[in-house]
Design a protein around this motif. Structure first.
Motif, PDB file in Angstrom:
ATOM      1  N   GLY A 155       0.836  -1.201   0.000  1.00  0.00           N
ATOM      2  CA  GLY A 155       0.000   0.000   0.000  1.00  0.00           C
ATOM      3  C   GLY A 155       0.865   1.243   0.000  1.00  0.00           C
ATOM      4  N   ASN A 156       0.407   2.273   0.685  1.00  0.00           N
ATOM      5  CA  ASN A 156       1.085   3.568   0.664  1.00  0.00           C
ATOM      6  C   ASN A 156       1.711   3.905   2.009  1.00  0.00           C
ATOM      7  OD1 ASN A 156       0.411   4.135  -2.077  1.00  0.00           O
ATOM      8  ND2 ASN A 156      -1.643   4.730  -1.426  1.00  0.00           N
ATOM      9  N   ASP A 157       2.327   2.909   2.641  1.00  0.00           N
ATOM     10  CA  ASP A 157       3.023   3.160   3.902  1.00  0.00           C
ATOM     11  C   ASP A 157       4.226   4.060   3.643  1.00  0.00           C
ATOM     12  OD1 ASP A 157       1.248   1.533   5.182  1.00  0.00           O
ATOM     13  OD2 ASP A 157       2.503  -0.263   5.048  1.00  0.00           O
ATOM     14  N   LEU A 158       4.334   5.133   4.400  1.00  0.00           N
ATOM     15  CA  LEU A 158       5.398   6.111   4.176  1.00  0.00           C
ATOM     16  C   LEU A 158       6.658   5.785   4.961  1.00  0.00           C
ATOM     17  CD1 LEU A 158       3.316   9.412   4.166  1.00  0.00           C
ATOM     18  CD2 LEU A 158       4.007   7.978   2.249  1.00  0.00           C
ATOM     19  N   SER A 159       6.594   4.834   5.864  1.00  0.00           N
ATOM     20  CA  SER A 159       7.761   4.420   6.632  1.00  0.00           C
ATOM     21  C   SER A 159       7.767   2.895   6.720  1.00  0.00           C
ATOM     22  CB  SER A 159       7.730   5.029   8.032  1.00  0.00           C
ATOM     23  OG  SER A 159       8.873   4.648   8.763  1.00  0.00           O
ATOM     24  N   VAL A 160       8.842   2.286   6.183  1.00  0.00           N
ATOM     25  CA  VAL A 160       8.912   0.829   6.093  1.00  0.00           C
ATOM     26  C   VAL A 160      10.237   0.353   6.680  1.00  0.00           C
ATOM     27  CG1 VAL A 160       8.867  -1.170   4.568  1.00  0.00           C
ATOM     28  CG2 VAL A 160       7.497   0.846   4.015  1.00  0.00           C
ATOM     29  N   ASP A 161      10.203  -0.654   7.539  1.00  0.00           N
ATOM     30  CA  ASP A 161      11.391  -1.302   8.086  1.00  0.00           C
ATOM     31  C   ASP A 161      11.614  -2.619   7.362  1.00  0.00           C
ATOM     32  OD1 ASP A 161      11.716   0.739   9.905  1.00  0.00           O
ATOM     33  OD2 ASP A 161      10.618  -0.275  11.507  1.00  0.00           O
ATOM     34  N   LEU A 162      12.834  -2.814   6.852  1.00  0.00           N
ATOM     35  CA  LEU A 162      13.180  -4.038   6.144  1.00  0.00           C
ATOM     36  C   LEU A 162      14.218  -4.824   6.935  1.00  0.00           C
ATOM     37  CD1 LEU A 162      13.451  -2.740   2.460  1.00  0.00           C
ATOM     38  CD2 LEU A 162      11.523  -3.891   3.549  1.00  0.00           C
ATOM     39  N   PRO A 163      14.143  -6.168   6.942  1.00  0.00           N
ATOM     40  CA  PRO A 163      15.106  -6.979   7.706  1.00  0.00           C
ATOM     41  C   PRO A 163      16.487  -6.966   7.053  1.00  0.00           C
ATOM     42  CG  PRO A 163      13.626  -8.388   6.453  1.00  0.00           C
ATOM     43  CD  PRO A 163      13.111  -6.995   6.287  1.00  0.00           C
ATOM     44  N   GLU A 164      17.503  -6.672   7.845  1.00  0.00           N
ATOM     45  CA  GLU A 164      18.858  -6.554   7.317  1.00  0.00           C
ATOM     46  C   GLU A 164      19.404  -7.904   6.865  1.00  0.00           C
ATOM     47  OE1 GLU A 164      22.933  -4.106   8.482  1.00  0.00           O
ATOM     48  OE2 GLU A 164      21.374  -4.466   9.984  1.00  0.00           O
ATOM     49  N   MET A 165      18.894  -8.988   7.411  1.00  0.00           N
ATOM     50  CA  MET A 165      19.377 -10.307   7.012  1.00  0.00           C
ATOM     51  C   MET A 165      18.881 -10.693   5.608  1.00  0.00           C
ATOM     52  SD  MET A 165      16.981 -12.821   9.311  1.00  0.00           S
ATOM     53  CE  MET A 165      17.786 -14.250   8.592  1.00  0.00           C
ATOM     54  N   MET A 166      17.848 -10.022   5.143  1.00  0.00           N
ATOM     55  CA  MET A 166      17.320 -10.298   3.808  1.00  0.00           C
ATOM     56  C   MET A 166      17.777  -9.276   2.772  1.00  0.00           C
ATOM     57  SD  MET A 166      15.733 -13.049   4.368  1.00  0.00           S
ATOM     58  CE  MET A 166      15.003 -13.251   2.757  1.00  0.00           C
ATOM     59  N   ILE A 167      18.018  -8.054   3.207  1.00  0.00           N
ATOM     60  CA  ILE A 167      18.441  -6.991   2.292  1.00  0.00           C
ATOM     61  C   ILE A 167      19.368  -6.050   3.034  1.00  0.00           C
ATOM     62  CG2 ILE A 167      16.251  -5.801   2.776  1.00  0.00           C
ATOM     63  CD1 ILE A 167      16.568  -4.448   0.022  1.00  0.00           C
ATOM     64  N   THR A 168      20.592  -5.934   2.556  1.00  0.00           N
ATOM     65  CA  THR A 168      21.585  -5.085   3.206  1.00  0.00           C
ATOM     66  C   THR A 168      21.411  -3.645   2.738  1.00  0.00           C
ATOM     67  OG1 THR A 168      23.211  -5.434   1.452  1.00  0.00           O
ATOM     68  CG2 THR A 168      23.205  -7.005   3.284  1.00  0.00           C
ATOM     69  N   PRO A 169      21.918  -2.672   3.516  1.00  0.00           N
ATOM     70  CA  PRO A 169      21.839  -1.271   3.074  1.00  0.00           C
ATOM     71  C   PRO A 169      22.497  -1.049   1.713  1.00  0.00           C
ATOM     72  CG  PRO A 169      22.406  -1.372   5.396  1.00  0.00           C
ATOM     73  CD  PRO A 169      22.445  -2.779   4.896  1.00  0.00           C
ATOM     74  N   ARG A 170      23.642  -1.713   1.482  1.00  0.00           N
ATOM     75  CA  ARG A 170      24.313  -1.544   0.186  1.00  0.00           C
ATOM     76  C   ARG A 170      23.464  -2.090  -0.944  1.00  0.00           C
ATOM     77  NH1 ARG A 170      30.096  -4.292  -1.141  1.00  0.00           N
ATOM     78  NH2 ARG A 170      28.924  -6.181  -0.617  1.00  0.00           N
ATOM     79  N   SER A 171      22.873  -3.249  -0.749  1.00  0.00           N
ATOM     80  CA  SER A 171      22.069  -3.831  -1.826  1.00  0.00           C
ATOM     81  C   SER A 171      20.834  -2.980  -2.109  1.00  0.00           C
ATOM     82  CB  SER A 171      21.655  -5.256  -1.471  1.00  0.00           C
ATOM     83  OG  SER A 171      20.825  -5.280  -0.321  1.00  0.00           O
ATOM     84  N   PHE A 172      20.227  -2.394  -1.069  1.00  0.00           N
ATOM     85  CA  PHE A 172      19.056  -1.546  -1.312  1.00  0.00           C
ATOM     86  C   PHE A 172      19.453  -0.312  -2.117  1.00  0.00           C
ATOM     87  CE2 PHE A 172      16.151   1.923  -0.349  1.00  0.00           C
ATOM     88  CZ  PHE A 172      14.932   1.320  -0.612  1.00  0.00           C
ATOM     89  N   GLY A 173      20.611   0.278  -1.772  1.00  0.00           N
ATOM     90  CA  GLY A 173      21.066   1.437  -2.540  1.00  0.00           C
ATOM     91  C   GLY A 173      21.308   1.100  -3.997  1.00  0.00           C
ATOM     92  N   LEU A 174      21.919  -0.080  -4.250  1.00  0.00           N
ATOM     93  CA  LEU A 174      22.170  -0.494  -5.631  1.00  0.00           C
ATOM     94  C   LEU A 174      20.863  -0.774  -6.373  1.00  0.00           C
ATOM     95  CD1 LEU A 174      25.200  -2.907  -5.052  1.00  0.00           C
ATOM     96  CD2 LEU A 174      25.259  -0.630  -6.089  1.00  0.00           C
ATOM     97  N   ILE A 175      19.899  -1.358  -5.664  1.00  0.00           N
ATOM     98  CA  ILE A 175      18.611  -1.665  -6.291  1.00  0.00           C
ATOM     99  C   ILE A 175      17.862  -0.385  -6.634  1.00  0.00           C
ATOM    100  CG2 ILE A 175      16.311  -2.618  -5.824  1.00  0.00           C
ATOM    101  CD1 ILE A 175      17.672  -4.881  -4.329  1.00  0.00           C
ATOM    102  N   TYR A 176      17.886   0.596  -5.743  1.00  0.00           N
ATOM    103  CA  TYR A 176      17.185   1.863  -6.017  1.00  0.00           C
ATOM    104  C   TYR A 176      17.837   2.594  -7.184  1.00  0.00           C
ATOM    105  CZ  TYR A 176      14.343   5.954  -4.993  1.00  0.00           C
ATOM    106  OH  TYR A 176      13.423   6.982  -5.086  1.00  0.00           O
ATOM    107  N   GLU A 177      19.184   2.538  -7.259  1.00  0.00           N
ATOM    108  CA  GLU A 177      19.876   3.122  -8.411  1.00  0.00           C
ATOM    109  C   GLU A 177      19.471   2.412  -9.691  1.00  0.00           C
ATOM    110  OE1 GLU A 177      21.905   5.594  -8.979  1.00  0.00           O
ATOM    111  OE2 GLU A 177      22.010   6.360  -6.925  1.00  0.00           O
ATOM    112  N   TRP A 178      19.341   1.096  -9.626  1.00  0.00           N
ATOM    113  CA  TRP A 178      18.916   0.312 -10.794  1.00  0.00           C
ATOM    114  C   TRP A 178      17.529   0.739 -11.248  1.00  0.00           C
ATOM    115  CZ3 TRP A 178      14.788  -2.974 -11.573  1.00  0.00           C
ATOM    116  CH2 TRP A 178      14.833  -3.807 -12.686  1.00  0.00           C
ATOM    117  N   MET A 179      16.658   1.056 -10.316  1.00  0.00           N
ATOM    118  CA  MET A 179      15.289   1.442 -10.649  1.00  0.00           C
ATOM    119  C   MET A 179      15.215   2.780 -11.373  1.00  0.00           C
ATOM    120  SD  MET A 179      13.161   0.341  -7.236  1.00  0.00           S
ATOM    121  CE  MET A 179      12.828  -1.382  -6.829  1.00  0.00           C
ATOM    122  N   ILE A 180      16.023   3.742 -10.971  1.00  0.00           N
ATOM    123  CA  ILE A 180      15.886   5.087 -11.521  1.00  0.00           C
ATOM    124  C   ILE A 180      16.765   5.330 -12.746  1.00  0.00           C
ATOM    125  CG2 ILE A 180      15.243   6.016  -9.268  1.00  0.00           C
ATOM    126  CD1 ILE A 180      18.008   7.141  -8.973  1.00  0.00           C
TER     127      ILE A 180
END
Length: 450
Positions: A155-180
């Protein structure tokens, strides 16, 4: 008779009866009503119309009435005009503006798509925040929803917590760069993390791109490094197959500390592979002895599994006999060979190789023997040759008596001092009949003594 001041010019007439200077009556040309009494609204409209005409006609300077005959108006049909709108008469704003003028007036308008993309790429006016561990990532939620099924279902949750064991901060940054990015290129560093996170976030297109890169973009040394990266991320069970791509890089890998730290399952997968590049099966046994000796008391119970992965039937019988002599082998190898299960495997290897030599070129008779005894011939390895290795020999060369565990360790030390791409210089053992190590020994024998 009307007063003279109200007379009209000669030859003109107007359908108005004027009784006096104070009062006058305005004839109504409305059609006769079908009902005797009109509604209140109709009376009001008629009265307003009469008032407007009254103001018009009491001013003699306002207009000059023309003769009805000149206007050709039938008085009995004056109020039978059908009410129509301007639109029904054909008047419209469509087509009034020329395209050239319109284009000039909107020349400076920013394209909506370009405007949105600009905001997204510049990370301006973000409307959501993703928290992973102690790091926070301001993002545009619609970007994540455009690619990730998981965010779409959230939905439209404006604040989301993700588990670090499933997605690391570095991987999220790379994925967001891939998206844009319009033409995203996945980096080598963190690719495995991105692949793992893309599966968690349910991004099918990114998962496919990661799989293609992992399947086609990495071989040999890179594949081995991918395995160790997966081990750090605790994903080695999923990505064990990367070790199966190791071929000519095998001996370089054996010389590393990472090889000694391999778990049993990974170690067995590696030495059971047909692709590992060695000059003799004895090198595989030496590599296994190196791994077992690293934590001998703990790994002694793994001897049976490790020895069963060695193809002793590919080792010449005289080398197997020599291997059992305590005076010519190292302490580490000696205690391994002293194990009953190892001695049995060596004897079975000697029996196979001597039988093979007995049948000689009669391959058909040898196959019948194997069929009767239910013995499976060992599969050949990927045989390689290093011109700089003192104990490597060509396929037809039989001078293989000088391979000891100490000589093996000395060669591993040599590979550690070479360029990281040294393993690429290894060639197939049958690429040539020239055995450089044997030639060097012959030249040393022919040199005169000083």
């Amino acid at each position: 008779m009307p007063h003279a001041e109200y007379t009209f010019p000669e030859g003109s007439s107007c359908p108005i009866d004027i009784g006096s200077s104070d009062k006058f009556n305005l004839r109504s040309y409305a059609p006769k009503a079908t009902k005797d009494v009109e509604s209140g609204e109709e009376q009001e409209e008629i009265q307003e119309l009469n008032d407007e005409l009254k103001d018009l006609f009491i001013n003699t300077t306002a207009i000059n009435c023309s003769s009805l005959s000149e206007l050709n108006i039938q008085t009995d049909a004056f109020n039978t005009l059908k009410e129509r709108t301007l639109f029904s008469l054909g008047y419209s704003t469509a087509g009034l503006l020329k395209k050239s003028k319109i284009s000039k007036t909107i020349k400076g308008k920013v394209n909506l798509y370009q405007g949105v993309v600009s905001l997204v790429k510049q990370r301006k006016k973000t409307n959501s925040e993703i928290t992973i561990g102690k790091t926070r990532h301001p993002v545009h939620l619609m970007v994540l929803q455009s690619f990730s099924r998981m965010f779409r279902d959230m939905g439209n949750d404006l604040s989301v917590d993700l588990p670090e064991m499933m997605i690391t901060p570095r991987s999220f940054g790379l994925i967001y760069e891939w998206m844009i990015e319009d033409t995203p290129i996945l980096p080598r560093l963190g690719l495995l993390e991105v692949f793992h996170a893309a599966n968690f976030l349910e991004i099918p297109q990114l998962v496919r791109q990661c799989k293609y890169c992992l399947d086609h973009g990495f071989t040999e040394d890179s594949a081995a490094m991918l395995y160790f990266e997966a081990k750090i991320l605790k994903l080695e069970v999923i990505h064990l197959q990367y070790l199966e791509r190791v071929s000519k890089f095998f001996l370089t890998l054996v010389a590393s500390k990472e090889f000694l730290r391999l778990p049993l399952k990974s170690m067995l997968l590696l030495i059971q592979s047909d692709l590992i590049g060695v000059n003799t099966e004895l090198e595989v046994f030496m590599a296994a002895a190196r791994w077992l000796s690293h934590h001998w008391p703990q790994r002694q119970e793994n001897v049976t599994d490790v020895v069963s992965s060695i193809r002793f039937g590919l080792i010449p019988p005289w080398l197997l006999i020599r291997l059992q002599k305590p005076d010519v082998t190292s302490v580490g190898v000696g205690r391994i060979v002293a194990q009953p299960i190892v001695r049995q495997a060596i004897h079975e290897g000697i029996a196979y190789t001597t039988t093979r030599m007995f049948y000689g070129k009669d391959l058909e008779a040898f196959k019948q023997y194997l069929h009767k005894t239910c013995v499976k011939p060992p599969v050949q390895r990927t045989w390689i040759y290093d011109r700089k290795c003192p104990y490597h020999h060509r396929m037809q060369c039989r001078n293989t008596l000088d391979l000891t565990y100490d000589a093996f360790l000395e060669y591993l030390n040599y590979t550690q001092r070479q360029h990281r791409d040294y393993w690429k210089s290894l060639e197939p053992v049958d690429a040539s009949n020239v055995c450089f190590s044997c030639q060097a020994k012959k030249s040393d024998l022919t040199k005169p003594n000083r």
